[in-house]
Design an enzyme around this catalytic site. Structure first.
Site, PDB file in Angstrom:
ATOM      1  CE  LYS A 105      60.402  16.489  19.648  1.00 28.15           C
ATOM      2  NZ  LYS A 105      60.452  17.577  20.630  1.00 28.15           N
TER       3      LYS A 105
ATOM      4  CE  LYS B  52      53.892  17.682  15.069  1.00 26.63           C
ATOM      5  NZ  LYS B  52      54.377  17.610  16.443  1.00 26.63           N
TER       6      LYS B  52
ATOM      7  CE  LYS C  53      57.841  24.786  18.338  1.00 23.61           C
ATOM      8  NZ  LYS C  53      58.085  25.118  19.707  1.00 23.61           N
TER       9      LYS C  53
HETATM   10  P1  TYM Z   1      55.609  22.766  21.301  1.00 24.58           P
HETATM   11  O1  TYM Z   1      56.547  23.887  21.616  1.00 24.58           O
HETATM   12  O2  TYM Z   1      56.121  21.674  20.439  1.00 24.58           O
HETATM   13  O3  TYM Z   1      54.292  23.319  20.636  1.00 24.58           O
HETATM   14  C1  TYM Z   1      53.548  24.393  21.205  1.00 24.58           C
HETATM   15  C2  TYM Z   1      52.081  24.158  21.005  1.00 24.58           C
HETATM   16  O4  TYM Z   1      51.757  24.077  19.601  1.00 24.58           O
HETATM   17  C3  TYM Z   1      50.996  22.900  19.353  1.00 24.58           C
HETATM   18  N1  TYM Z   1      51.318  22.415  18.000  1.00 24.58           N
HETATM   19  C4  TYM Z   1      50.443  22.313  16.996  1.00 24.58           C
HETATM   20  N2  TYM Z   1      49.113  22.562  16.936  1.00 24.58           N
HETATM   21  C5  TYM Z   1      48.495  22.357  15.743  1.00 24.58           C
HETATM   22  N3  TYM Z   1      49.132  21.906  14.629  1.00 24.58           N
HETATM   23  C6  TYM Z   1      50.465  21.637  14.647  1.00 24.58           C
HETATM   24  N4  TYM Z   1      51.085  21.205  13.556  1.00 24.58           N
HETATM   25  C7  TYM Z   1      51.174  21.837  15.873  1.00 24.58           C
HETATM   26  N5  TYM Z   1      52.462  21.665  16.245  1.00 24.58           N
HETATM   27  C8  TYM Z   1      52.538  22.029  17.549  1.00 24.58           C
HETATM   28  C9  TYM Z   1      51.442  21.922  20.424  1.00 24.58           C
HETATM   29  O5  TYM Z   1      50.511  20.891  20.627  1.00 24.58           O
HETATM   30  C10 TYM Z   1      51.579  22.836  21.625  1.00 24.58           C
HETATM   31  O6  TYM Z   1      50.335  23.046  22.233  1.00 24.58           O
HETATM   32  N6  TYM Z   1      55.872  20.081  25.510  1.00 24.58           N
HETATM   33  C11 TYM Z   1      55.205  21.182  24.863  1.00 24.58           C
HETATM   34  C12 TYM Z   1      55.339  22.475  25.634  1.00 24.58           C
HETATM   35  C13 TYM Z   1      54.997  22.394  27.076  1.00 24.58           C
HETATM   36  C14 TYM Z   1      53.693  22.474  27.646  1.00 24.58           C
HETATM   37  C15 TYM Z   1      53.875  22.407  29.045  1.00 24.58           C
HETATM   38  C16 TYM Z   1      52.426  22.603  27.084  1.00 24.58           C
HETATM   39  C17 TYM Z   1      55.871  22.288  28.112  1.00 24.58           C
HETATM   40  N7  TYM Z   1      55.204  22.306  29.290  1.00 24.58           N
HETATM   41  C18 TYM Z   1      52.806  22.461  29.916  1.00 24.58           C
HETATM   42  C19 TYM Z   1      51.341  22.652  27.979  1.00 24.58           C
HETATM   43  C20 TYM Z   1      51.540  22.571  29.360  1.00 24.58           C
HETATM   44  C21 TYM Z   1      55.804  21.404  23.486  1.00 24.58           C
HETATM   45  O7  TYM Z   1      56.909  20.996  23.223  1.00 24.58           O
HETATM   46  O8  TYM Z   1      55.029  22.147  22.646  1.00 24.58           O
END
Ligand code: TYM
Length: 334
Positions: free
Chosen positions: A114, A195, A198
């Site tokens: 990023k 992947k 977003k």
């Molecule tokens: P975020 O918002 O990017 O994504 C949310 C969840 O979706 C999963 N994910 C995917 N799974 C499968 N295929 C994909 N292409 C894909 N893209 C995203 C991510 O692995 C995630 O589980 N930092 C985290 C959010 C967060 C969090 C936490 C998670 C903040 N605090 C505490 C668990 C515990 C994030 O940015 O996820």
């Protein structure tokens, strides 16, 4: 004792089927497991680690909270709340900053990716995994259901917990990342070697958002990138990544075994049949979500009431742990 589960998602864009399959759909399953106590959070503070339009962020945050309810998360069964409503997260992150070597953060793959794309890299982006560790650790969490891309961050939270416990005595539970055996890394439909993300949602044909119109879902899937062959089977061959990705989506959304999925396409006439079937399954599995979301988002007062309720419950769990940590670190409690 029940095992406590925590997970979160950023309101940085409307969530896509990768987020749904890799995380949110599994949260709904976890909610229905009597052995688990579930906490799910819209992590708006995390979204601030890259520049946001304030108005758009507010709207997406409410949309995401409404989506939690639309997919079937139930505020009577799970704690659902907004990260910025509970100050333990920001305060706890500061305390954890003071036990986390900066070298650990600079090694994070997501930070490297990023930050390479930003003209100005904000300190918050580097510190993002410490905020995530605070999200998890102050709730005495056992399990963190996430997609593959968040595994490294949960491992960092484990390292921070161990380091704190070593210096200040047993305090934090060392959490486990829970990664699905299949569907933990859904790939972009325009490019199955990258992947689904977003931050690439602006690229045409890359994502399917959960609230996309059925016509758009169909178009994106019918135009998705595959190979020049015709064989429909699960495969690790990079050449067949597009077909493998479509099969993985179908597998996750139907709940059928991999064998049964391959059997469904044994007589297919080509990738067109596969794409049509995947589009039908995606549209059918998201239809109710779209309908419910429309109703829920229109009642803003009710959404705000539920967020407040969730935040009160979240505080009741995390504030005592915060006081414990402050005391152990030598701060005088007010
Ligand atoms: P975020 O918002 O990017 O994504 C949310 C969840 O979706 C999963 N994910 C995917 N799974 C499968 N295929 C994909 N292409 C894909 N893209 C995203 C991510 O692995 C995630 O589980 N930092 C985290 C959010 C967060 C969090 C936490 C998670 C903040 N605090 C505490 C668990 C515990 C994030 O940015 O996820």
């Amino acid at each position: 004792m029940k095992r406590r589960v925590f997970s979160g998602i950023q309101p940085s864009e409307m969530i896509h089927i990768g987020n749904y399959i890799g995380a949110v759909k599994r949260w709904v399953e976890s909610q229905n497991d009597a052995e688990k106590e579930n906490i799910f959070c819209v992590v708006d503070l995390h979204a601030l680690t890259v520049p946001q339009d304030p108005h758009a962020l507010r709207e997406r945050t409410l949309e995401l909270m409404a989506l939690f309810l639309a997919v079937g998360l139930d505020p009577d069964k799970s704690i659902l709340f907004l990260q910025s409503h509970v100050s333990v997260h920001a305060e706890g992150a500061w305390l954890l900053n003071c036990v986390t070597p900066e070298g650990w953060l600079k090694k994070m793959t997501q930070y490297k990716d990023k930050s390479a794309k930003q003209e100005t890299v904000l300190t918050g982006l580097l510190d993002y995994p410490v905020l995530m560790a605070a999200d998890i650790l102050f709730y005495d969490v056992h399990e963190v259901p996430v997609g593959e891309d968040q595994k490294q961050h949960v491992e960092l939270a484990r390292n921070i917990a161990e380091r704190f416990n070593y210096h200040y005595g047993e305090t934090f539970i060392v959490p486990e990342p829970m990664i699905a055996a299949s569907g933990a890394r859904i790939m972009g439909l325009d490019d199955p070697t990258a992947k689904m993300s977003k931050s690439s949602a602006h690229i045409k044909g890359h994502v399917i958002r959960l609230l996309d119109d059925p016509k758009d879902i169909e178009r994106t899937i019918m135009r998705s990138k595959t190979d020049s062959g015709s064989e429909i089977r699960f495969s690790k061959d990079p050449e067949k990544a597009g077909v493998n990705n479509l099969l993985t989506i179908y597998h996750a959304l139907t709940g059928k075994s991999k064998e049964a999925v391959e059997q469904d396409f044994a007589n297919a006439r080509g990738y067109g049949d596969l794409k049509k079937a995947v589009a039908e399954v995606v549209i059918a599995s998201t239809e109710q979500i779209r309908v419910r979301h429309r109703d829920i988002i229109s009642d803003r007062a009710e959404l705000e009431r539920l967020m407040k309720l969730g935040a009160d419950k979240a505080r009741a769990i995390s504030e005592p742990r915060l006081r414990d940590v402050k005391k152990k670190m030598g701060l005088i409690l007010g």
